[in-house]
Structures are given as structure tokens and as C-alpha cells.
Design a protein around this motif. Sequence first.
Motif, short mmCIF file in Angstrom:
data_model
loop_
_atom_site.label_atom_id
_atom_site.label_comp_id
_atom_site.label_asym_id
_atom_site.label_seq_id
_atom_site.Cartn_x
_atom_site.Cartn_y
_atom_site.Cartn_z
N PHE A 188 -23.51 38.80 56.48
CA PHE A 188 -24.70 39.46 55.97
C PHE A 188 -25.96 38.79 56.51
CE2 PHE A 188 -21.43 40.56 52.89
CZ PHE A 188 -21.61 41.94 52.80
N SER A 189 -27.01 39.55 56.72
CA SER A 189 -28.24 39.04 57.31
C SER A 189 -28.96 38.10 56.37
CB SER A 189 -29.17 40.21 57.67
OG SER A 189 -30.41 39.74 58.15
N ASP A 190 -29.67 37.12 56.96
CA ASP A 190 -30.52 36.24 56.16
C ASP A 190 -32.00 36.48 56.45
OD1 ASP A 190 -30.60 35.26 58.71
OD2 ASP A 190 -30.35 33.15 58.16
N THR A 191 -32.32 37.56 57.16
CA THR A 191 -33.72 37.91 57.43
C THR A 191 -33.95 39.36 56.99
OG1 THR A 191 -33.15 38.57 59.69
CG2 THR A 191 -33.94 36.31 59.35
N HIS A 192 -35.02 39.56 56.24
CA HIS A 192 -35.30 40.89 55.73
C HIS A 192 -36.79 41.21 55.84
CE1 HIS A 192 -31.51 39.79 53.54
NE2 HIS A 192 -31.18 40.97 54.03
N GLU A 193 -37.06 42.48 55.82
CA GLU A 193 -38.44 42.94 55.94
C GLU A 193 -39.31 42.40 54.81
OE1 GLU A 193 -40.85 47.20 56.21
OE2 GLU A 193 -38.88 47.10 55.24
N VAL A 194 -40.53 42.02 55.16
CA VAL A 194 -41.53 41.61 54.17
C VAL A 194 -42.75 42.51 54.34
CG1 VAL A 194 -42.99 39.76 53.29
CG2 VAL A 194 -40.73 39.22 54.19
N ILE A 195 -43.16 43.16 53.29
CA ILE A 195 -44.38 43.97 53.29
C ILE A 195 -45.48 43.13 52.68
CG2 ILE A 195 -45.47 46.09 52.48
CD1 ILE A 195 -42.59 47.23 52.18
N TYR A 196 -46.48 42.77 53.48
CA TYR A 196 -47.57 41.91 53.01
C TYR A 196 -48.73 42.75 52.51
CZ TYR A 196 -45.05 38.43 55.79
OH TYR A 196 -44.09 37.62 56.31
N ILE A 197 -49.23 42.39 51.35
CA ILE A 197 -50.43 43.04 50.81
C ILE A 197 -51.36 41.95 50.29
CG2 ILE A 197 -49.08 45.06 50.11
CD1 ILE A 197 -49.46 44.09 47.18
N SER A 198 -52.58 42.34 49.97
CA SER A 198 -53.51 41.42 49.32
C SER A 198 -54.21 42.14 48.19
CB SER A 198 -54.54 40.88 50.31
OG SER A 198 -55.51 40.11 49.62
N SER A 199 -54.06 41.64 46.98
CA SER A 199 -54.72 42.22 45.81
C SER A 199 -56.01 41.48 45.48
CB SER A 199 -53.78 42.18 44.59
OG SER A 199 -53.42 40.84 44.29
N GLU A 200 -56.44 40.57 46.36
CA GLU A 200 -57.68 39.84 46.17
C GLU A 200 -58.53 39.92 47.44
OE1 GLU A 200 -59.09 38.38 43.68
OE2 GLU A 200 -57.48 38.29 42.17
N ALA A 201 -59.81 40.21 47.26
CA ALA A 201 -60.70 40.34 48.41
C ALA A 201 -60.81 39.02 49.17
CB ALA A 201 -62.09 40.79 47.94
N GLY A 202 -60.75 37.89 48.45
CA GLY A 202 -60.86 36.59 49.11
C GLY A 202 -59.73 36.36 50.08
N ALA A 203 -58.51 36.67 49.67
CA ALA A 203 -57.37 36.52 50.56
C ALA A 203 -57.45 37.49 51.71
CB ALA A 203 -56.06 36.72 49.78
N SER A 204 -57.89 38.71 51.45
CA SER A 204 -58.03 39.72 52.52
C SER A 204 -58.99 39.25 53.59
CB SER A 204 -58.51 41.04 51.93
OG SER A 204 -57.61 41.52 50.94
#
Length: 450
Positions: free
Chosen positions: A429-445
Amino acid sequence: MVMAPTACAPAEICVSKHYQDKHELYPSHAGDYGGDEVSQSKLAAKDLVFEILKKRAADVDIDRCGPGEEDPFYVADMGEIYRQHLRWKMNLGRVKPFYAVKCNPDPEILRLMARLGNGFDCASKAEIDLALESGVDPSRIIYAQPCKTKSYLRYAAQMGVRQMTFDNADELYKIKANFPDAELYLRILTDDSTSLCRLSMKFGASLDVAPQLLELAHRLELNVVGVSFHVGSGAEDPKAFLKAVQDARLIFDQAAEIGYELHTLDVGGGFSQDTFEKFSAILSDALDTYFPPNIRIIAEPGRYYVASAFTLAANVIARRDVPDPLDPSRDAYMLYLNDGVYGNFSNIIFDHQHPVAQILSCENRSRASSPDAATPEGFAYSIWGPTCDGIDVISERINLPGLLDVGDWLYFEDMGAYTRCSATRFNGFSDTHEVIYISSEAGASALLDY
């Protein structure tokens, strides 16, 4: 909310999904870190993560998709990491964080940590490389591994990573031969008996041995600049910090008698989301009591920053109808997911965690068995991973409100710490999977250019 641009990042993380910008619906409160506003911001962020999880799962046609298209995936909210950083600055403003790379070496996390001005706690050549790839100066890296590989020591010297820890005489001789100009921190033993992951069984010099090590370092003309300790990952007793700070003060005084002028204290990790304010208050008081402002204080937080930032979704690949062990007259179900303790749920074994399943999608298919399976609490399940090993169990028993079947999805919050980093490829079985990145804070964005 802002999405990361499409990219295939290092470490085989593919950011491939785009969603409508919801930032106007979920405004940031990063500029005013009040309790009510932060709670509202976190709740809005959770709703947003759930929405994205559902949309991504709905894009998969289980009956027609290609191999692996229904694999587990993550939604990672960089805004949650940003909020944790603000929380750190509010409560431990004197202490500079050096993020523990081992906890989750995701490149986007490291990029955000670098732009926040944090340092990095590394334990190997590979982790040093990841930290340097984030763009930080080598002075922002501590090689916090008391027992280092000789070739890694020479590599650290080559790359200019000077800060490192030691806790035994052999390590001093090794450093003398391979990196005599290193800046050394004596790691001392602590009481970590109440921690989730105890480290003092493996690392740390006792207070009896510490003066001898300082004297040896002085004879070898090595540069000891500070003291470090670690009260254990997921510490549960805040008084452990107080005792460790007191012990560190003793070592500072002993070092001064030998001829050293120590300038840095590394208070290690052990910080958790639920107990942070309680722990930080005791630590702050101890630091102010025992160490004057001219002493530099650093720390090595890991799970504190990232545990709550990642949410994992996994697909139900099989189901068995079995008698309920607590009431044989009723049905219960064994669910098999396409992820387990050899994969992203490795935190169950290695980190003593107990991930809690929640329903992401439930089609309530007609093949479901007797309605007698339901109880006032819902339907009884045990949840298993996909491998052929009997220890691959995620939940021995859990009640969920829906009648789940093959093709449905579950999700698990707080899956950012010690999960992907310790996953294996057992059973293919795979040990790498898709990650969907988001930012809910303007500072991080703004920092990440999302």
C-alpha cells in the motif's frame, strides 16, 4: 479561504484540486487574537475543511475509477498553523520556536515555518536538507540529536549547521574529530514519566554526570553555549517544565565555574493544543524566575503546531456484518478502510493517539441488513485497515449515526502529527497521498502567496 496553486511538491505531494475562493465567507481574525473571534474563526475553518473533503470525495466514482483514485487524501489548513503561531507568541513571546521537522516534514509546513521566522529542529541529514530547502539560514537550524552519525556531523559542518546537542563523552570526542567548531548544548535528563512518548530513557545526561561532561568539553576546547532538555512528547505534567528549568539553571552555574558563559536554553518540546496555556504559564514563570532576559530561549514544538491542521479522509473498501459483541441479538459491522496503522494511522502505534472516525458520506444502500442494527447511539462498528495483519485496527468499537457501506467515506481530524511521516508501504500500500492545501487565515495566505 485561499487555495494553494496547483503544483507537484517534493515528497510526492500533489496539490491538484481547485475550489472557489470562500475567503469572504470565512474572514480572518488574525489581527485581533481575541478568544471569541478565534473560536469563530476555527469553527468556520472546520466547516470549510468539511466542505472541501466532501467535494473531493464526491469527485470519485468508486464503481468506475482507476486504481488508487479512491486513495486516502488530506486537507491541510495552513491557517490553523498560523493561528497556533499567534497563540504561541501571545503566551511564550520570549521563546523562539524551532519546529520539530520529524513531526511532519511536509514542504508547505516548512515553507510557512520559515516565513514565520521560526527555526528548525533536525535529527538527520535528510531533515537538515529539508530545512535548508525552505530557504532558512543554517543558524536557524539546531541538530538536536545527541547521538549523531559521523558523516552527518561532517555534513553539518559543510553546510554551516553549527548548533547541536550532546549528552555523553563519546559524542564529545566524535564532535572534536569531525566538527570542533560546533556550538554545543548539553542535553540533561528530565522526568518525563507522565508523557505520551518518553525520551529520557534514551537521551539526557544526569545531573551527576553533567559536570564531568562540561569539564571534558572544556579540556577538548569545545564550545558549549547552552543547555537543552525535553520533558517528553505530549507531556501531561506542567511541573516537569519547572523542575527541568531549575535543573538547567544549576548546569548554567556549574558551567560558569568551569569557564563557560552559556547564552542559550533549549526547553525542547512536549507542548499540546489542549494544555498549552496551562503549560506555557508555568514555563514562562520559571524562565523569568531563573533566567535573566539576556539568556536566549528556544523550544522544539512539533505536534502543537500541526496536529489540528490536517484532516484525513479514507474510503470504506469492505464491510462485514457480525453479531454485536455487547448484544448478540443485534448486528454490528466491521468496516475496512484503505488506510490503517501501517499507513497514516501509524500515530495509533507510535504516538499513542486515538483517531475518531466521523462520517463524510453515507449512501445508506439498500443492501444494508436488519434495522435492528441501530441503537439510540447509532450503529456499532469496528474499523480496520487494509493490510492482512490482525493488529491493523483503527477503532475496536465506535457508534456512528449512519449505516455505512462499501464506497462511503470517513474522515478523521487532528491527523497532522506523526502520521504521514511514519507511514510504510507494508503489503504494497502507498505511503504518499494527495494533500489539498488551503488557508483560512489572511496572514498565512500572504506569507505563502496563496
